[in-house]
Scaffold this motif. Structure first.
Motif, mmCIF file in Angstrom:
data_model
loop_
_atom_site.group_PDB
_atom_site.id
_atom_site.type_symbol
_atom_site.label_atom_id
_atom_site.label_comp_id
_atom_site.label_asym_id
_atom_site.label_seq_id
_atom_site.Cartn_x
_atom_site.Cartn_y
_atom_site.Cartn_z
ATOM 1 N N SER A 180 0.856 -1.179 0.000
ATOM 2 C CA SER A 180 0.000 0.000 0.000
ATOM 3 C C SER A 180 0.897 1.236 0.000
ATOM 4 O O SER A 180 2.116 1.130 0.183
ATOM 5 C CB SER A 180 -0.892 -0.001 1.246
ATOM 6 N N ASP A 181 0.306 2.414 -0.170
ATOM 7 C CA ASP A 181 1.108 3.634 -0.148
ATOM 8 C C ASP A 181 1.841 3.783 1.177
ATOM 9 O O ASP A 181 3.022 4.164 1.219
ATOM 10 C CB ASP A 181 0.210 4.853 -0.381
ATOM 11 N N GLU A 182 1.154 3.458 2.274
ATOM 12 C CA GLU A 182 1.772 3.584 3.593
ATOM 13 C C GLU A 182 2.905 2.584 3.767
ATOM 14 O O GLU A 182 3.989 2.928 4.272
ATOM 15 C CB GLU A 182 0.722 3.384 4.694
ATOM 16 N N ALA B 16 6.027 3.558 1.740
ATOM 17 C CA ALA B 16 6.857 4.559 2.406
ATOM 18 C C ALA B 16 7.652 3.937 3.538
ATOM 19 O O ALA B 16 8.837 4.246 3.738
ATOM 20 C CB ALA B 16 5.969 5.690 2.929
ATOM 21 N N GLU C 293 -1.153 10.377 -10.083
ATOM 22 C CA GLU C 293 -1.213 10.495 -8.624
ATOM 23 C C GLU C 293 -0.327 9.445 -7.962
ATOM 24 O O GLU C 293 0.349 9.733 -6.961
ATOM 25 C CB GLU C 293 -2.662 10.350 -8.149
ATOM 26 N N TYR C 294 -0.329 8.257 -8.532
ATOM 27 C CA TYR C 294 0.504 7.177 -7.999
ATOM 28 C C TYR C 294 1.991 7.509 -8.142
ATOM 29 O O TYR C 294 2.786 7.309 -7.216
ATOM 30 C CB TYR C 294 0.176 5.877 -8.719
ATOM 31 N N GLN D 202 2.971 9.913 -5.584
ATOM 32 C CA GLN D 202 3.058 9.265 -4.278
ATOM 33 C C GLN D 202 4.389 8.525 -4.127
ATOM 34 O O GLN D 202 5.000 8.534 -3.054
ATOM 35 C CB GLN D 202 1.891 8.291 -4.094
ATOM 36 N N LEU D 203 4.853 7.911 -5.207
ATOM 37 C CA LEU D 203 6.142 7.220 -5.167
ATOM 38 C C LEU D 203 7.291 8.210 -4.992
ATOM 39 O O LEU D 203 8.260 7.925 -4.285
ATOM 40 C CB LEU D 203 6.337 6.402 -6.453
ATOM 41 N N ARG D 204 7.176 9.352 -5.628
ATOM 42 C CA ARG D 204 8.193 10.381 -5.421
ATOM 43 C C ARG D 204 8.208 10.805 -3.951
ATOM 44 O O ARG D 204 9.279 10.965 -3.348
ATOM 45 C CB ARG D 204 7.925 11.582 -6.304
ATOM 46 N N LYS D 205 7.037 10.998 -3.380
ATOM 47 C CA LYS D 205 6.940 11.398 -1.975
ATOM 48 C C LYS D 205 7.564 10.346 -1.065
ATOM 49 O O LYS D 205 8.215 10.672 -0.066
ATOM 50 C CB LYS D 205 5.481 11.623 -1.601
ATOM 51 N N ALA D 206 7.384 9.069 -1.429
ATOM 52 C CA ALA D 206 7.948 7.981 -0.624
ATOM 53 C C ALA D 206 9.467 7.917 -0.740
ATOM 54 O O ALA D 206 10.134 7.346 0.127
ATOM 55 C CB ALA D 206 7.341 6.649 -1.048
#
Length: 424
Positions: free
Chosen positions: A55-57, A60, A91-92, A95-99
């Protein structure tokens, strides 16, 4: 290429070891046994939809854990996309960049185009699904902004050398794991037979099925499909293993060596990663003059002995030396019977480590602890206690017990694996 010369002998750089992480436990296991980098998938856009995935969480959390151990994380976005698959992609990617992921593994040109526009700062690695088999194709993809190519598994050593000599950019080579009967995984058999699209991550692996022949006017009457007396698993290839060719592969200038297996067990992930890590470390310590002729470098026999304890279908060098023949197939069964099995994972260190059983473990069992190097430590279980301190003579899968062994497992490390020879 990062190479150095020693007395006119070119000493190759040791490539990155890239291991599969189908879920968080497998990620931890791969890192424990020496991976330099891991690859994983999210809940969408990945070719291993049936793996645990992240999952996104969890993604990360995985990146934070890996980076804390000096390990890179690459994320698979390697489906062959249809129009509908682009919904939510940008968006995904953000999110990967943020992680903080270190790279994206992509096969589809459309997904590559979106990634280059949306997150141009994240390196793109071209998946083996793109089937790069020549230097011209390699240069084309580098021109599209790809920084690394995972070459098709259908290339020989000579062809890999040729691509290396004629191209810039990083090259990644699969060295171990399951082989697809089709071109680097581009198979439609699963789709036709089960409705599950292999190129969308849902392969049912029909190449591992046993087949019989039915004549149209004799429904229900099955005739065996055989090649001589060998059996009916007509598509079932042995697993790739380039361990013996590792010196030549390292000398060829490969930048990364990849292990297949996001859907395999932690025993497979840990066992194979540890062997290739130990093999690369062995090559790293060779004197410079040994690299004058890499073809003559031989790994000690223990490496092959160990790799035979981890596989499922026997081993093949595939196209590495020459085109594969019928001897590279496993006709008689879907997999070989393994002589070694995992029994437990270390959950707490100490003189009497807390372990989580994966198979039945009993007092008196002779087991082995898999060190991070190539060696294993044999011990005998002389006593077991539950976490409450109650003595028990048997631990079932999932149970956690403290192990008292002879000799002591004081050096057993967190996340290490214990195994057992089935013949004992």
């Amino acid at each position: 290429m990062n190479k150095k010369e020693s007395n006119k002998v070119v000493v190759p750089s040791i490539p990155e070891l890239l291991a599969p992480a189908g879920n968080f436990e497998k990620l931890v296991t791969a890192i424990h046994y020496g991976a330099d980098a891991v690859y994983m998938g999210g809940k969408q856009f990945s070719l291993r939809a049936k793996a645990g995935n992240f999952s996104d969480e969890k993604m990360a959390e995985a990146v934070e854990y890996a980076h804390g151990h000096g390990v890179k994380v690459y994320v698979t976005i390697n489906i062959l996309a249809h129009n509908r698959d682009f919904a939510g992609l940008d968006e995904y990617l953000l999110q990967l960049r943020k992680a903080g992921v270190d790279g994206l593994i992509i096969a589809d040109p459309g997904i590559l185009r979106r990634a280059r526009k949306c997150v141009p700062d994240i390196p793109v690695h071209l998946s083996t699904q793109a089937n790069v088999t020549n230097a011209q194709a390699a240069e084309f993809w580098f021109e599209q902004g790809v920084s690394r190519l995972n070459l098709a598994r259908e290339l020989s050593l000579d062809e890999i050398r040729e691509v290396r000599a004629e191209t810039r950019g990083e090259l990644e080579i699969f060295v171990h794991g399951a082989l697809c009967i089709s071109y680097s995984g581009r198979c439609m058999l699963s789709n036709y037979m089960t409705g599950r699209d292999a190129n969308q991550g849902a392969c049912a692996h029909p190449c591992r099925y046993s087949y019989s022949l039915v004549e149209e006017k004799r429904p229900g009457e099955y005739f065996p499909v055989e090649e001589d007396e060998r059996g009916t698993y007509i598509f079932n290839s042995k697993d790739l293993c380039l361990l013996e060719g590792l010196p030549e592969l390292v000398a060829s200038g490969a930048n990364s060596l990849k292990i297949e297996g996001r859907m395999k067990s932690i025993f497979y992930v840990g066992g194979v990663t540890r062997i290739y890590r130990a093999a690369l470390d062995y090559l790293k310590e060779l004197p410079a003059e040994a690299w004058a002729n890499p073809a003559e470098i031989c790994l000690p026999p223990i490496f092959i002995e160990e790799i035979e304890k981890t596989g499922t279908r026997g081993t093949s060098e595939n196209f590495f030396r020459q085109a594969p023949t019928s001897s590279e197939m496993l006709y008689t069964t879907t997999r070989v019977q393994m002589k070694v099995e995992p029994v437990a994972v270390i959950r707490e260190e100490g003189e009497t480590p807390l372990v989580e059983a994966r198979n039945v473990l009993e007092t008196g069992d002779k087991i082995e602890y898999m060190l991070s190097g190539i060696e294993s430590v044999p011990v005998t279980v002389i006593r077991m206690e539950t976490e409450k301190g109650e003595e028990t003579h048997r631990a079932n899968p999932g149970n956690r017990v403290h192990l008292f062994t002879e000799p002591s497992l004081i050096k057993a490390a967190l996340n290490g694996i214990l195994r057992r020879n089935k013949e004992c």
